[in-house]
Write an enzyme that holds these catalytic residues in place. Structure first.
Site, PDB file in Angstrom:
ATOM      1  N   CYS A   8       0.796  -1.229   0.000  1.00  0.00           N
ATOM      2  CA  CYS A   8       0.000   0.000   0.000  1.00  0.00           C
ATOM      3  C   CYS A   8       0.825   1.274   0.000  1.00  0.00           C
ATOM      4  O   CYS A   8       0.263   2.366  -0.047  1.00  0.00           O
ATOM      5  CB  CYS A   8      -0.974  -0.022   1.166  1.00  0.00           C
ATOM      6  SG  CYS A   8      -2.186  -1.349   0.940  1.00  0.00           S
ATOM      7  N   HIS A  42      -2.661   9.020   5.262  1.00  0.00           N
ATOM      8  CA  HIS A  42      -3.020   7.676   4.806  1.00  0.00           C
ATOM      9  C   HIS A  42      -4.488   7.440   5.180  1.00  0.00           C
ATOM     10  O   HIS A  42      -5.272   6.982   4.369  1.00  0.00           O
ATOM     11  CB  HIS A  42      -2.094   6.643   5.437  1.00  0.00           C
ATOM     12  CG  HIS A  42      -2.331   5.249   4.968  1.00  0.00           C
ATOM     13  ND1 HIS A  42      -2.134   4.879   3.659  1.00  0.00           N
ATOM     14  CD2 HIS A  42      -2.761   4.141   5.608  1.00  0.00           C
ATOM     15  CE1 HIS A  42      -2.435   3.584   3.522  1.00  0.00           C
ATOM     16  NE2 HIS A  42      -2.810   3.123   4.694  1.00  0.00           N
ATOM     17  N   GLU A  62      -1.226   6.927  12.846  1.00  0.00           N
ATOM     18  CA  GLU A  62      -0.811   8.030  11.992  1.00  0.00           C
ATOM     19  C   GLU A  62      -0.886   9.370  12.726  1.00  0.00           C
ATOM     20  O   GLU A  62      -0.018  10.241  12.553  1.00  0.00           O
ATOM     21  CB  GLU A  62      -1.735   8.040  10.784  1.00  0.00           C
ATOM     22  CG  GLU A  62      -1.257   8.945   9.711  1.00  0.00           C
ATOM     23  CD  GLU A  62      -2.095   8.784   8.457  1.00  0.00           C
ATOM     24  OE1 GLU A  62      -3.117   8.064   8.490  1.00  0.00           O
ATOM     25  OE2 GLU A  62      -1.718   9.388   7.461  1.00  0.00           O
ATOM     26  N   LYS A  71      -9.467   9.116   1.271  1.00  0.00           N
ATOM     27  CA  LYS A  71     -10.035   7.761   1.242  1.00  0.00           C
ATOM     28  C   LYS A  71     -11.481   7.772   1.738  1.00  0.00           C
ATOM     29  O   LYS A  71     -12.244   6.866   1.462  1.00  0.00           O
ATOM     30  CB  LYS A  71      -9.197   6.800   2.092  1.00  0.00           C
ATOM     31  CG  LYS A  71      -7.826   6.500   1.503  1.00  0.00           C
ATOM     32  CD  LYS A  71      -7.084   5.440   2.285  1.00  0.00           C
ATOM     33  CE  LYS A  71      -5.687   5.199   1.737  1.00  0.00           C
ATOM     34  NZ  LYS A  71      -4.725   6.265   2.100  1.00  0.00           N
ATOM     35  N   HIS A 130      -9.857   3.032  -0.567  1.00  0.00           N
ATOM     36  CA  HIS A 130      -8.432   2.700  -0.469  1.00  0.00           C
ATOM     37  C   HIS A 130      -8.072   1.764  -1.618  1.00  0.00           C
ATOM     38  O   HIS A 130      -8.374   0.573  -1.578  1.00  0.00           O
ATOM     39  CB  HIS A 130      -8.178   2.034   0.885  1.00  0.00           C
ATOM     40  CG  HIS A 130      -6.739   1.706   1.166  1.00  0.00           C
ATOM     41  ND1 HIS A 130      -5.709   2.042   0.299  1.00  0.00           N
ATOM     42  CD2 HIS A 130      -6.155   1.071   2.206  1.00  0.00           C
ATOM     43  CE1 HIS A 130      -4.566   1.620   0.814  1.00  0.00           C
ATOM     44  NE2 HIS A 130      -4.803   1.026   1.967  1.00  0.00           N
ATOM     45  N   PHE A 189       0.870  -2.991   4.450  1.00  0.00           N
ATOM     46  CA  PHE A 189       1.184  -4.345   4.883  1.00  0.00           C
ATOM     47  C   PHE A 189       2.655  -4.633   4.582  1.00  0.00           C
ATOM     48  O   PHE A 189       3.166  -4.250   3.545  1.00  0.00           O
ATOM     49  CB  PHE A 189       0.306  -5.356   4.148  1.00  0.00           C
ATOM     50  CG  PHE A 189      -1.102  -5.444   4.667  1.00  0.00           C
ATOM     51  CD1 PHE A 189      -1.587  -4.508   5.566  1.00  0.00           C
ATOM     52  CD2 PHE A 189      -1.936  -6.475   4.263  1.00  0.00           C
ATOM     53  CE1 PHE A 189      -2.884  -4.591   6.053  1.00  0.00           C
ATOM     54  CE2 PHE A 189      -3.236  -6.564   4.743  1.00  0.00           C
ATOM     55  CZ  PHE A 189      -3.715  -5.630   5.634  1.00  0.00           C
TER      56      PHE A 189
END
Lengths: 413, 429
Positions: B176, B316, B327, B348, B353, B412
């Site tokens: 990602c 993010h 975050e 997002k 996403h 990830f």
């Protein structure tokens, strides 16, 4: 300019697990192309592959991690450990000082086939929790970083067969920007039913049933290639940093890299080899050397007549003006083509050739094509190698060239 | 930091995003706070836990792709081609055969993708395995282009061929963070002198049964199926996971002097980029955000930018419980007191996403925010979470001059990336 040296090599390849086992197969001239085991490939029109038979995953990977990961990652985890051991590398106190920057090609094939099959046969609940982390192309890089505590700038590049060399090219950028040690290279595990079918659609796989007929780079009877699994992971370090930690043995220096793309067609190579030659020239210029100074070329060795001819044309463009023909060998003929893992393994092989003063031959090269100005190496032979060029191409037009040099200390002593 | 003194600017932007068309449509949509999340239409999602996604109504043929291009390429490649066409046209660069303006050998390609051609690989698997009834797959039902699907580097090849770009080309696949890393690597190619122009971006098309199923099992995606339009709720106390998305953004990165010589319009400068790993867990994040903070600090440091210059953080903001907390901590840790004043939003909330693609789409949004002096909002933000206590630009876009903006990502594998964009007129204070 920041110097870069290879200080550790980890090999998990059809020719052997561990760098010496691999090297011994090459020097003895024992290819590892054999009938595919594990499933019946008859309907794919292919019967041979280079499989890693001597690899016991549980000897290298924690069982709890094994269930979360594909065979591809098992081999990466093992190769990373072997490389760090070979380098005598213990993670420094600064966790950010080590990076993992690998090449990937096809991801966790067997794991993913199993989960997709379950999904469609039984429904969404049959998909396990680890599919989300086992299949994707960054899985091996992430798992190595986590297992070994490496927090440096990590990455994954995909340029098919060129990836192994490109990962080293990118590692140089990482080192230039201040991270002293990077694990590079990669492995591949695509000798599985669906991945084999996918690779077969490239139209480049040999249908031969006897190993001596199947993958014969630069031979007049070349008819395609054999796929394989495995690869190599190497530890590269900034020269001063390696010295500062008291590294005992340097395999060689990475002195130049060049990469281009044919930009010609989605599958077919450019008919003029101009970009392939240019990648080699860029790498030599980067290294600050002339073609005369190259002692050995480890070729891509596609095994497809048209691609072999283009590679020889590129080599003739670059090395054709030499008084003595440059030796050209294609060690991938011993393992089959390992996609991202293959070019990384060729880097290991080049460093071994430098260490021992032995140039490995090209398996099953019985009747070489005409290659004026080039010396196609059929059988392993004794020869000093100070400077080697490793070449790789990726399906679709990726060209990559890496220049390696024997360690300075050894040359002057 | 560039040792060569070569600076990198963005001169072209192309976007394929849910609910919109092109970068102008995208910008209009996200600044209006409109959401593109809906009940999945690509397949029947009723057996899945998460049934919501942000889908692109995409038809490659109508967007200029040939029938051959559509036939041989997965959706992720097709979307990248369309986004790249727009970006190159937007840049005004003359690329391709027979054009003298830019040396094709000096044009590179870096395309990010997290999961590549997963959709086509699954569709084809269904055919060749007869819907999962055979382990040994039947080649007579297979596409001739499965090798293209197996190895996602085909996406970089298509772009290189399309624009005659014979410089270095690669695909970046760091999950990602792929979209940020692709732009970061593209910038490094220019800084290091290996290219003057890089077509850089990312693309992903993961709205398929296998992708939805694997995120279902780890409960990373939302279970808010009753209200799809408001299912993505980053930083809101009621957030319950991300909404899957798809799309692509491609940027034209250009060496500053190269852009100046041809009088190109510059959106912004790429002033810094860094990534770090948390070496902690493939999917889990420690709440302290230390490694992301480290990436942010290093990216700012590369651009010799002080934390207090940052006016906007494109987060993010995936909308999972742990990400948004992680975050928020990372931004506080890296920006110090500035974190309390900075505008921080997650698009997002509107476009979902799209895994690796989203990093580049968010960079496109950030570049437009810097150029236009408008910060897009976080939609669906109603109930504050005490653990997420920064200014998330709730629901309404904000006019704000932004000299320096950050775009960050987390993925990830433990990857943490940050990129810094600066207004072309920014002066060191």
């Amino acid at each position: 300019v920041t110097g870069l040296v290879v200080t550790g090599i980890g090999v998990v390849a059809p020719t052997g697990v561990g760098v010496e086992a691999h090297w011994s197969s090459l020097v003895r001239g024992e290819p590892a192309i054999r009938p595919i085991v594990g499933f019946d490939p008859a309907q794919y029109g292919v019967s041979l592959a280079g499989q890693v038979t001597g690899f016991v995953p549980a000897d290298h990977v924690d069982p709890r991690l094994m269930v979360q990961t594909d065979r591809w990652t098992w081999m990466s985890l093992a190769a990373a450990t072997l490389a760090a051991q070979d380098a005598g590398y213990t993670p420094p106190e600064d966790a950010y000082a080590t990076s993992v920057f690998l090449a990937a090609g096809s991801g966790g094939n067997e794991f993913s086939q199993h989960e997709i099959q379950g999904l469609w046969a039984k429904g969404p609940k049959s998909v396990g929790a680890y599919q989300s982390i086992a299949w994707f192309y960054a899985a091996s890089t992430g798992q190595i970083s986590i297992r070994d505590g490496y927090k440096g700038p990590s990455g994954v590049v995909v340029s098919e067969g060129a990836g192994g060399l490109d990962s080293i090219g990118w590692a140089r950028r990482v080192v230039r920007r201040g991270t002293p040690a990077v694990l590079v290279g990669g492995t591949e595990a695509g000798v599985t039913p669906y991945a084999l079918l996918c690779q077969a659609t490239s139209g480049r796989l040999s249908t031969a049933t006897a190993p001596e007929d199947a993958y014969k780079p630069f031979d007049r009877r070349a008819s395609g290639h054999v796929i394989g699994e495995g690869g190599a992971i190497l530890l590269v370090e900034e020269t001063d940093a390696a010295r500062a930690r008291g590294v005992e043995r340097v395999w060689g220096e990475v002195v130049g890299h060049g990469a281009t793309h044919d930009a010609h067609h989605h599958a077919d190579p450019a008919p003029d080899a101009r970009q392939y030659a240019r990648a080699i020239q860029l790498s030599l210029a980067d290294a600050g050397i002339t073609p005369d100074e190259v002692d050995l070329v480890l070729a891509d060795g596609a095994g497809v007549p048209e691609l072999d001819a283009l590679e020889l044309e590129a080599l003739q463009r670059v090395f054709g003006g030499r008084a003595d023909p440059v030796p050209v060998t294609a060690p991938s003929s011993f393992t089959g083509r390992l996609m991202a893992g293959g070019s990384a393994l060729d880097v290991a092989t080049a460093l071994l050739a430098m260490r021992d003063g032995i140039v490995p031959g090209t398996a099953y090269l019985d009747d070489p094509v005409d290659a004026p100005g080039l010396d196609l190496v059929q059988h392993s032979r004794a020869q000093q190698v100070e400077t080697a060029v490793v070449l790789a191409r990726g399906f679709g037009g990726f060209n990559s060239s890496l220049v390696l040099r024997r360690p300075t200390e050894e040359r002057t002593s | 930091v560039s040792t060569t003194g070569r600076r990198v600017v963005i001169t072209g932007i192309g976007v394929v995003a849910p609910g919109s068309m092109g970068h102008e449509g995208f910008w209009e949509m996200i600044t209006a706070g409109r959401t593109a999340t809906r009940r999945i239409t690509f397949f029947d999602p009723s057996r899945f836990r998460s049934q919501v996604a942000a889908e692109v109504d995409f038809d490659g043929r109508k967007l200029g792709l040939t029938a051959h291009e559509v036939f041989r390429n997965d959706r992720f490649v097709q979307m990248a081609m369309v986004a790249a066409d727009e970006a190159v046209a937007d840049s005004g660069l003359a690329l391709g055969a027979g054009v003298e303006a830019t040396d094709p050998d000096r044009v590179g390609v870096v395309l990010g993708t997290a999961v590549g051609a997963t959709m086509r690989l699954e569709d084809e698997y269904v055919a060749v395995s007869d819907a999962g009834t055979h382990w040994l797959v039947d080649p007579q039902y297979a596409s001739r282009f499965l090798h293209h699907a197996l190895v996602p580097s085909c996406g970089a090849t298509e772009l290189a061929v399309r624009f005659g770009a014979s410089g270095p080309a690669t695909v970046v696949s760091t999950g990602c963070t792929s979209g940020i890393d692709a732009v970061g690597y593209g910038s490094q190619l220019i800084e290091d002198g290996d290219a003057d122009v890089v077509i850089a971006g990312a693309s992903d098309a993961p709205i398929s049964p296998i992708s939805m199923a694997c995120f279902d099992t780890i409960r990373a995606t939302t279970g808010n199926n009753d209200d799809p339009a408001h299912a993505a709720r980053p930083f809101d106390a009621r957030r319950d996971g991300f909404v899957m998305g798809e799309g692509s953004a491609v940027l034209v990165l250009e060496e500053l002097e190269h852009a100046r010589r041809r009088g190109a319009e510059v959106y912004c400068e790429v002033s810094g980029y860094a990534n770090r790993c948390n070496a902690h867990h493939m999917t889990g994040l420690r709440p302290d955000g230390v490694e992301m903070a480290e990436a942010i600090r290093l990216a700012l440091d590369q651009g010799r930018i002080d934390a207090d210059e940052v006016g906007y953080v494109n987060a993010h903001g995936s909308g999972t419980k742990q990400n948004d907390r992680h975050e928020t901590a990372a931004v506080k840790l890296s920006l110090g007191p500035t974190a309390q004043q900075v505008s921080m939003s997650s698009i997002k909330s509107m476009i979902g996403h799209s895994l690796g693609a989203i990093g580049s789409i968010e960079i496109a949004a950030t570049a437009l925010a810097v150029q236009r002096g408008v910060v897009p909002p976080t939609a669906n933000y109603e109930v504050p979470d005490p653990e997420c206590d920064l200014d998330y630009v709730p629901n309404t876009a904000r006019e704000q001059k932004v000299d320096v903006a950050l775009s960050v990502g987390s993925g990830f594998g433990g990857f943490q990336s940050a990129i810094v964009l600066a207004h072309p007129t920014r002066r060191t204070p």
